[in-house]
Design a protein around this motif. Structure first.
Motif, PDB file in Angstrom:
ATOM      1  N   LYS A 167       0.846  -1.189   0.000  1.00 14.27           N
ATOM      2  CA  LYS A 167       0.000   0.000   0.000  1.00 14.27           C
ATOM      3  C   LYS A 167       0.879   1.235   0.000  1.00 14.27           C
ATOM      4  N   ARG A 168       0.458   2.220  -0.804  1.00 15.09           N
ATOM      5  CA  ARG A 168       1.122   3.513  -0.782  1.00 15.09           C
ATOM      6  C   ARG A 168       0.081   4.548  -0.369  1.00 15.09           C
ATOM      7  N   ARG A 169       0.397   5.251   0.671  1.00 13.88           N
ATOM      8  CA  ARG A 169      -0.578   6.199   1.205  1.00 13.88           C
ATOM      9  C   ARG A 169      -0.896   7.299   0.194  1.00 13.88           C
ATOM     10  N   ARG A 170      -2.157   7.679   0.195  1.00 13.63           N
ATOM     11  CA  ARG A 170      -2.666   8.823  -0.574  1.00 13.63           C
ATOM     12  C   ARG A 170      -2.468   8.684  -2.082  1.00 13.63           C
ATOM     13  N   HIS A 171      -2.290   7.452  -2.582  1.00 12.23           N
ATOM     14  CA  HIS A 171      -2.148   7.275  -4.025  1.00 12.23           C
ATOM     15  C   HIS A 171      -3.116   6.224  -4.571  1.00 12.23           C
ATOM     16  N   ASN A 172      -4.043   5.781  -3.749  1.00 13.55           N
ATOM     17  CA  ASN A 172      -5.020   4.783  -4.138  1.00 13.55           C
ATOM     18  C   ASN A 172      -4.338   3.542  -4.733  1.00 13.55           C
ATOM     19  N   TYR A 173      -3.253   3.083  -4.066  1.00 13.20           N
ATOM     20  CA  TYR A 173      -2.481   1.943  -4.526  1.00 13.20           C
ATOM     21  C   TYR A 173      -2.526   0.854  -3.465  1.00 13.20           C
ATOM     22  N   ARG A 174      -3.207  -0.233  -3.787  1.00 13.14           N
ATOM     23  CA  ARG A 174      -3.266  -1.381  -2.878  1.00 13.14           C
ATOM     24  C   ARG A 174      -3.159  -2.662  -3.702  1.00 13.14           C
ATOM     25  N   ARG A 175      -2.263  -3.567  -3.299  1.00 11.28           N
ATOM     26  CA  ARG A 175      -2.099  -4.857  -3.963  1.00 11.28           C
ATOM     27  C   ARG A 175      -2.079  -5.947  -2.895  1.00 11.28           C
ATOM     28  N   LYS A 176      -2.857  -6.980  -3.111  1.00 10.36           N
ATOM     29  CA  LYS A 176      -2.914  -8.073  -2.154  1.00 10.36           C
ATOM     30  C   LYS A 176      -2.607  -9.378  -2.880  1.00 10.36           C
ATOM     31  N   ASN A 177      -1.627 -10.095  -2.386  1.00 11.33           N
ATOM     32  CA  ASN A 177      -1.236 -11.374  -2.951  1.00 11.33           C
ATOM     33  C   ASN A 177      -1.093 -12.395  -1.847  1.00 11.33           C
ATOM     34  N   GLY A 178      -1.245 -13.648  -2.205  1.00 18.79           N
ATOM     35  CA  GLY A 178      -1.027 -14.728  -1.253  1.00 18.79           C
ATOM     36  C   GLY A 178      -0.030 -15.712  -1.834  1.00 18.79           C
ATOM     37  N   HIS A 179       0.668 -16.421  -0.954  1.00 15.21           N
ATOM     38  CA  HIS A 179       1.663 -17.392  -1.403  1.00 15.21           C
ATOM     39  C   HIS A 179       1.691 -18.566  -0.440  1.00 15.21           C
ATOM     40  N   ARG A 180       1.716 -19.786  -1.001  1.00 19.80           N
ATOM     41  CA  ARG A 180       1.865 -20.993  -0.176  1.00 19.80           C
ATOM     42  C   ARG A 180       3.112 -21.728  -0.653  1.00 19.80           C
ATOM     43  N   GLN A 181       4.088 -21.843   0.221  1.00 16.97           N
ATOM     44  CA  GLN A 181       5.361 -22.472  -0.109  1.00 16.97           C
ATOM     45  C   GLN A 181       5.224 -23.996  -0.142  1.00 16.97           C
ATOM     46  N   GLN A 182       5.846 -24.635  -1.132  1.00 13.81           N
ATOM     47  CA  GLN A 182       5.862 -26.097  -1.211  1.00 13.81           C
ATOM     48  C   GLN A 182       6.785 -26.636  -0.117  1.00 13.81           C
ATOM     49  N   MET A 183       6.366 -27.713   0.546  1.00 12.63           N
ATOM     50  CA  MET A 183       7.202 -28.294   1.587  1.00 12.63           C
ATOM     51  C   MET A 183       7.047 -29.805   1.589  1.00 12.63           C
ATOM     52  N   THR A 184       7.979 -30.462   2.272  1.00 16.04           N
ATOM     53  CA  THR A 184       7.974 -31.905   2.386  1.00 16.04           C
ATOM     54  C   THR A 184       7.940 -32.268   3.862  1.00 16.04           C
ATOM     55  N   LEU A 185       7.021 -33.154   4.238  1.00 12.95           N
ATOM     56  CA  LEU A 185       6.955 -33.631   5.617  1.00 12.95           C
ATOM     57  C   LEU A 185       7.802 -34.889   5.730  1.00 12.95           C
ATOM     58  N   LEU A 186       8.740 -34.891   6.684  1.00 12.63           N
ATOM     59  CA  LEU A 186       9.660 -36.014   6.856  1.00 12.63           C
ATOM     60  C   LEU A 186       9.511 -36.629   8.235  1.00 12.63           C
ATOM     61  N   ARG A 187       9.685 -37.939   8.312  1.00 15.77           N
ATOM     62  CA  ARG A 187       9.804 -38.660   9.588  1.00 15.77           C
ATOM     63  C   ARG A 187      11.221 -39.202   9.629  1.00 15.77           C
ATOM     64  N   ILE A 188      11.964 -38.822  10.665  1.00 18.05           N
ATOM     65  CA  ILE A 188      13.349 -39.260  10.791  1.00 18.05           C
ATOM     66  C   ILE A 188      13.346 -40.721  11.233  1.00 18.05           C
ATOM     67  N   VAL A 189      13.943 -41.577  10.419  1.00 21.54           N
ATOM     68  CA  VAL A 189      13.966 -43.001  10.698  1.00 21.54           C
ATOM     69  C   VAL A 189      15.163 -43.363  11.570  1.00 21.54           C
ATOM     70  N   ALA A 190      16.352 -42.874  11.187  1.00 20.05           N
ATOM     71  CA  ALA A 190      17.551 -43.241  11.942  1.00 20.05           C
ATOM     72  C   ALA A 190      18.590 -42.138  11.848  1.00 20.05           C
TER      73      ALA A 190
END
Length: 140
Positions: free
Chosen positions: A73-96
């Motif tokens: 957002k930039r004040r007093r310039h009618n500028y607003r941008r909204k984005n979302g992001h979901r990062q890829q991840m891996t779930l691990l179980r430590i075996v040894a």
């Protein structure tokens, strides 16, 4: 036994049976991978040599992390941008967590024969002469 491993630019303290979420790694659910970049290893309060220690883990799932909202957002310039992001991840179980399994070197069946055929002997010596000639440079 515990270990500190580095993956995806982050460091994690892991022990056998732990579940962690890391940056996306290649593989399908159920596969076993090894985390070889071990920075530190120890047992209880005692620190051990991390050289040769390997952490093996099983992939539980490939998932996305929580959504992060990016709002500009930039004040007093009618500028607003909204984005979302979901990062890829891996779930691990430590075996040894432990020392690397040392593989036995395959035994050589027989020593090479001392006698060489006449065709093999000059073929081995020729590249050495060419390399020596190239190293000396052009003769001008």
């Amino acid at each position: 036994m515990f270990a500190v491993v580095r993956t995806g630019g982050k460091q994690y303290r892991v022990a056998a049976g732990d579940k962690i979420a890391v940056e996306k790694l290649a593989g399908e659910a159920g596969e076993t991978i090894t985390l070889g970049d071990v920075l530190l290893a120890g047992d209880g309060g005692e620190v051990k040599d991390a050289k040769g220690v390997v952490v093996s883990a099983e992939i539980i799932a490939q998932a996305k992390s929580e959504k992060v909202i990016v709002f500009k957002k930039r004040r007093r310039h009618n500028y607003r941008r909204k984005n979302g992001h979901r990062q890829q991840m891996t779930l691990l179980r430590i075996v040894a967590v432990g020392a690397e399994a040392k593989k036995a070197a395959p035994k050589k069946e027989a020593a090479p024969k001392a006698e060489e055929t006449a065709a093999e002997a000059p073929a081995k010596k020729a590249p050495a002469k060419k390399a020596a000639a190239k190293a000396s440079g052009p003769a001008e």
